[in-house]
Design a protein around this motif. Structure first.
Motif, PDB file in Angstrom:
ATOM      1  N   ASN A  48      -4.554  -9.005  -0.056  1.00 20.88           N
ATOM      2  CA  ASN A  48      -4.279  -8.510  -0.544  1.00 20.88           C
ATOM      3  C   ASN A  48      -5.008  -8.391  -2.448  1.00 20.88           C
ATOM      4  N   MET A 128      -0.740   1.416  -1.239  1.00 20.23           N
ATOM      5  CA  MET A 128       0.842   1.134  -1.202  1.00 20.23           C
ATOM      6  C   MET A 128       0.704   1.605  -3.036  1.00 20.23           C
ATOM      7  N   VAL A 131       1.755   4.789  -4.228  1.00 19.19           N
ATOM      8  CA  VAL A 131       2.877   5.556  -4.217  1.00 19.19           C
ATOM      9  C   VAL A 131       4.267   4.912  -5.126  1.00 19.19           C
ATOM     10  N   ARG A 132       3.511   3.802  -5.404  1.00 26.86           N
ATOM     11  CA  ARG A 132       4.114   3.390  -6.552  1.00 26.86           C
ATOM     12  C   ARG A 132       4.264   4.162  -8.149  1.00 26.86           C
ATOM     13  N   VAL A 156       3.464   9.027   3.032  1.00 26.54           N
ATOM     14  CA  VAL A 156       3.318   7.505   3.236  1.00 26.54           C
ATOM     15  C   VAL A 156       4.391   6.685   2.286  1.00 26.54           C
ATOM     16  N   ASP A 158       5.868   3.359   1.755  1.00 29.04           N
ATOM     17  CA  ASP A 158       5.709   1.768   1.205  1.00 29.04           C
ATOM     18  C   ASP A 158       7.019   1.144   1.700  1.00 29.04           C
ATOM     19  N   GLY A 161       8.359  -1.560  -1.014  1.00 31.40           N
ATOM     20  CA  GLY A 161       9.507  -0.724  -1.812  1.00 31.40           C
ATOM     21  C   GLY A 161       9.901  -0.281  -1.884  1.00 31.40           C
ATOM     22  N   LYS A 162       9.802   0.642  -0.498  1.00 31.76           N
ATOM     23  CA  LYS A 162      11.072   1.239  -0.172  1.00 31.76           C
ATOM     24  C   LYS A 162      11.185   2.927  -0.353  1.00 31.76           C
ATOM     25  N   GLN A 163       9.800   3.043  -0.775  1.00 36.37           N
ATOM     26  CA  GLN A 163      10.262   4.408  -0.990  1.00 36.37           C
ATOM     27  C   GLN A 163       8.362   5.512  -0.750  1.00 36.37           C
ATOM     28  N   SER A 167       0.914  12.583   0.531  1.00 41.04           N
ATOM     29  CA  SER A 167      -0.040  11.058   0.952  1.00 41.04           C
ATOM     30  C   SER A 167      -1.122  11.671   0.233  1.00 41.04           C
ATOM     31  N   CYS A 170      -1.552   9.960  -2.501  1.00 40.34           N
ATOM     32  CA  CYS A 170      -2.131   8.263  -2.037  1.00 40.34           C
ATOM     33  C   CYS A 170      -3.385   7.798  -1.207  1.00 40.34           C
ATOM     34  N   PRO A 262       2.215   2.459   7.249  1.00 43.70           N
ATOM     35  CA  PRO A 262       0.879   1.698   7.782  1.00 43.70           C
ATOM     36  C   PRO A 262       0.865   0.727   9.153  1.00 43.70           C
TER      37      PRO A 262
END
Length: 267
Positions: A48, A128, A131-132, A156, A158, A161-163, A167, A170, A262
């Motif tokens: 990352n 990711m 997504v956020r 999608v 995450d 972050g549980k979000q 797609s 993203c 993922p």
């Protein structure tokens, strides 16, 4: 195209830094492309950091990208392959063509505006972050107004972050022009990801910005795994909690939601 491989390196950012430093003294020609391909054996935090170093390289004018090397191969298998000699490795029948195609697909411009070039996301870290960004934008009155209410099939996930997020949103990244970076105010990271404002300006305008292509890219090129609710019971409560907050912005397709997770090595 300059492709560098990070198979199991402890410090994958080192080569990024070397190429970026070289660019300061001998600028990369505009038509050249730098692509880093990082295997699953590189720990997530390090990959990352390398992915976000690509953003720094772009800010100094480099045409730089990062993507996954053999996304379907588990870390333990990457480690085994890495210790084979060239003759033994040649007997493994690795799908090299797909790796070349992936490097090309993430570095090719899909479409361009006056301020940005649109590409497929090359790394799961970019996915990711998108997504956020979607969830952040939908917390604002402007984002809610622009998005309206849309019917979505593919989401999608995450897991950190549980979000969730659509797609298609993203799967793409927007690379800002040098002028836009130079004139940027505030958090420059906000200029490096997809946004609801940009998404709405592109959606339905150009056929190359396509939901099916997006979903296919995430699965084929980034190794994301497709799951139905029946296949992922642990997601049921989490998704329902998320939908409770977003029910005014999302209609779920009558066939039900499909989730893009993922690969296990990313966890």
């Amino acid at each position: 195209m300059w492709i560098e491989f990070e198979v199991s390196r402890a410090d994958p950012v080192a080569n990024h830094a070397k190429f970026a430093t070289s660019h300061l003294f001998h600028p990369q020609p505009e038509r050249d492309v730098f692509v880093s391909m990082v295997s699953s054996h590189v720990q997530r935090g390090r990959r990352n950091l390398a992915a976000n170093t690509i953003a720094l390289m772009r800010c100094i004018g480099m045409n730089a990208f990062q993507t996954t090397l053999f996304p379907a191969i588990a870390p333990v298998e990457i480690k085994r392959l890495n210790h084979l000699d060239s003759n033994a490795l040649g007997q493994e029948n690795l799908d090299i063509v797909s790796e070349i195609e992936r490097a090309i697909s993430v570095s090719e411009t899909i479409l361009a505006t006056s301020e940005r070039r649109i590409h497929f996301a090359g790394e799961l870290a970019e996915v990711m972050l998108n997504v956020r960004r979607w969830n952040k934008d939908l917390q604002t009155a402007e984002g809610q107004k622009l998005w309206g209410k849309r019917t979505i099939t593919y989401f999608v996930v995450d897991p950190f972050g549980k979000q969730f997020a659509p797609s298609k949103f993203c799967a793409y990244v927007a690379i800002p022009s040098r002028d836009l970076i130079r004139d940027a105010t505030g958090n420059i990271a906000d200029y490096l990801a997809m946004s609801v404002q940009l998404y709405v300006s592109l959606d339905g305008v150009d056929s190359r910005f396509d939901g099916r292509r997006a979903q296919s890219h995430l699965v084929k090129n980034l190794g994301m795994v497709t799951k139905q609710l029946i296949d992922a019971p642990g997601l049921f409560d989490l998704f329902n909690q998320w939908m409770y907050k977003n029910s005014e912005r999302i209609n779920i397709h009558p066939n039900g939601p499909v989730f893009l997770m993922p690969p296990t090595w990313f966890f």
